[in-house]
Design an enzyme around this catalytic site. Structure first.
Site, PDB file in Angstrom:
ATOM      1  N   HIS A 130     -48.572 -39.795   6.746  1.00  0.00           N
ATOM      2  CA  HIS A 130     -48.322 -41.223   6.542  1.00  0.00           C
ATOM      3  C   HIS A 130     -48.545 -42.000   7.840  1.00  0.00           C
ATOM      4  O   HIS A 130     -49.250 -43.019   7.863  1.00  0.00           O
ATOM      5  CB  HIS A 130     -46.891 -41.431   6.036  1.00  0.00           C
ATOM      6  CG  HIS A 130     -46.570 -42.842   5.672  1.00  0.00           C
ATOM      7  ND1 HIS A 130     -46.418 -43.260   4.369  1.00  0.00           N
ATOM      8  CD2 HIS A 130     -46.367 -43.938   6.445  1.00  0.00           C
ATOM      9  CE1 HIS A 130     -46.139 -44.558   4.349  1.00  0.00           C
ATOM     10  NE2 HIS A 130     -46.096 -44.993   5.601  1.00  0.00           N
ATOM     11  N   GLU A 131     -47.963 -41.508   8.930  1.00  0.00           N
ATOM     12  CA  GLU A 131     -48.067 -42.237  10.191  1.00  0.00           C
ATOM     13  C   GLU A 131     -49.478 -42.189  10.762  1.00  0.00           C
ATOM     14  O   GLU A 131     -49.943 -43.149  11.388  1.00  0.00           O
ATOM     15  CB  GLU A 131     -47.059 -41.686  11.203  1.00  0.00           C
ATOM     16  CG  GLU A 131     -45.603 -41.711  10.748  1.00  0.00           C
ATOM     17  CD  GLU A 131     -45.136 -43.080  10.268  1.00  0.00           C
ATOM     18  OE1 GLU A 131     -45.711 -44.110  10.689  1.00  0.00           O
ATOM     19  OE2 GLU A 131     -44.197 -43.126   9.461  1.00  0.00           O
ATOM     20  N   HIS A 134     -51.582 -44.938   9.340  1.00  0.00           N
ATOM     21  CA  HIS A 134     -51.395 -46.191  10.073  1.00  0.00           C
ATOM     22  C   HIS A 134     -52.181 -46.173  11.382  1.00  0.00           C
ATOM     23  O   HIS A 134     -52.814 -47.168  11.761  1.00  0.00           O
ATOM     24  CB  HIS A 134     -49.911 -46.408  10.380  1.00  0.00           C
ATOM     25  CG  HIS A 134     -49.078 -46.735   9.180  1.00  0.00           C
ATOM     26  ND1 HIS A 134     -49.483 -47.597   8.189  1.00  0.00           N
ATOM     27  CD2 HIS A 134     -47.830 -46.324   8.820  1.00  0.00           C
ATOM     28  CE1 HIS A 134     -48.534 -47.699   7.264  1.00  0.00           C
ATOM     29  NE2 HIS A 134     -47.521 -46.928   7.622  1.00  0.00           N
TER      30      HIS A 134
END
Length: 284
Positions: A130-131, A134
């Site tokens: 997820h990170e 980003h």
């Protein structure tokens, strides 16, 4: 970033840090942890945290970086875009308040992993994926995280759809399915187990398949809204409006995977295709 209105443009040049500095950090689906370092100093890296009391976080991270196909593809894509990741510099295992799992802190160019809340290797893999989505979005585009909520919404939609946040297992864990909804749950599993492009065309309009896809879309929307509310002091209506405005383009932006990687097998196929794409263009 692709699909983010007002985004676009090149990311950091080769040799620059993983993430260029901006006003403050970018959150995960859970709220960002409070700042644990002052004056912009980087937090403790995960390699040094090997010698602290909690060794499970750095060890799980090492295994995730080495073996998880989602993460391996994202690391290759970051390097290809001129934003190579240094695990000892760009990840930090820390204790966090509340039930926070992790966050993307651009002020120190680090992904923070909450060692007191990450439960197991599967959870670690999902948070890191997820990170890194980003981070990839920030690398490839001029993302205005704190001045344009639609940019934030776009990255959160992509992170929710591409990281496995909306897998059947995670939805059941969040108690979105009860025993009476078991049949619909199996429908969702069928949808998430097939690539949309490979799904039989004659089945695409089947009522239960439509229900399965709708549940996937609803999950991605809900997770994106929750992520925005965790890091922005805005109303739920404003967050939902931002998500709705960019949802179609951002949900359909599957870079660098090329498809929604519903399973590790699909992530491996996507990684293979990413590497082959590199070889193809180098031979033109």
């Amino acid at each position: 970033m692709t699909g983010a209105p007002g985004g676009g443009g090149p990311g950091p040049a080769a040799g620059e840090p993983l993430l260029q500095r901006r006003d403050s950090g970018q959150g995960s689906p859970e709220p960002l942890p409070p700042p644990l370092a002052e004056h912009g100093q980087p937090r403790q890296g995960f390699l040094s945290s090997l010698f602290t009391r909690d060794q499970s976080c750095p060890l799980m991270l090492l295994k995730t970086l080495e073996t998880n196909p989602y993460v391996k593809l994202l690391l290759d894509a970051m390097k290809h875009s001129g934003c190579a990741v240094d695990p000892g510099r760009h990840f930090s295992c820390e204790d966090c308040d509340g039930n926070v799992s992790g966050g993307f802190d651009a002020s120190t160019s680090q992904i923070v992993l909450c060692q007191n809340n990450i439960r197991n290797e599967a959870h670690m893999s999902r948070v890191v994926t997820h990170e890194l989505i980003h981070a990839f979005d920030h690398c490839r585009a001029h993302v205005h995280w704190f001045t344009n909520v639609r940019h934030l919404a776009c990255s959160e939609i992509r992170a929710a759809s591409l990281s496995g946040d909306c897998s059947l297992v995670n939805e059941i864990f969040r108690l979105h399915f009860g025993l009476k909804q078991h049949h619909q749950g199996l429908t969702v599993h069928l949808w998430l187990s097939f690539d949309e492009q490979a799904f039989p065309a004659e089945c695409a309009d089947h009522a239960e398949v439509r229900l399965g896809k709708q549940r996937l879309l609803t999950c991605v929307r809900d997770r994106a809204v929750l992520s925005i509310l965790a890091v922005r002091n805005i109303s739920r209506e404003e967050a939902q409006k931002a998500v709705d405005e960019v949802f179609e383009s951002c949900f359909n932006d599957h870079e660098p995977f090329g498809r929604i990687p519903h399973t590790k097998t699909y992530a491996r196929y996507a990684h293979r295709d990413f590497r082959n794409r590199d070889r193809y263009y180098s031979n033109i």
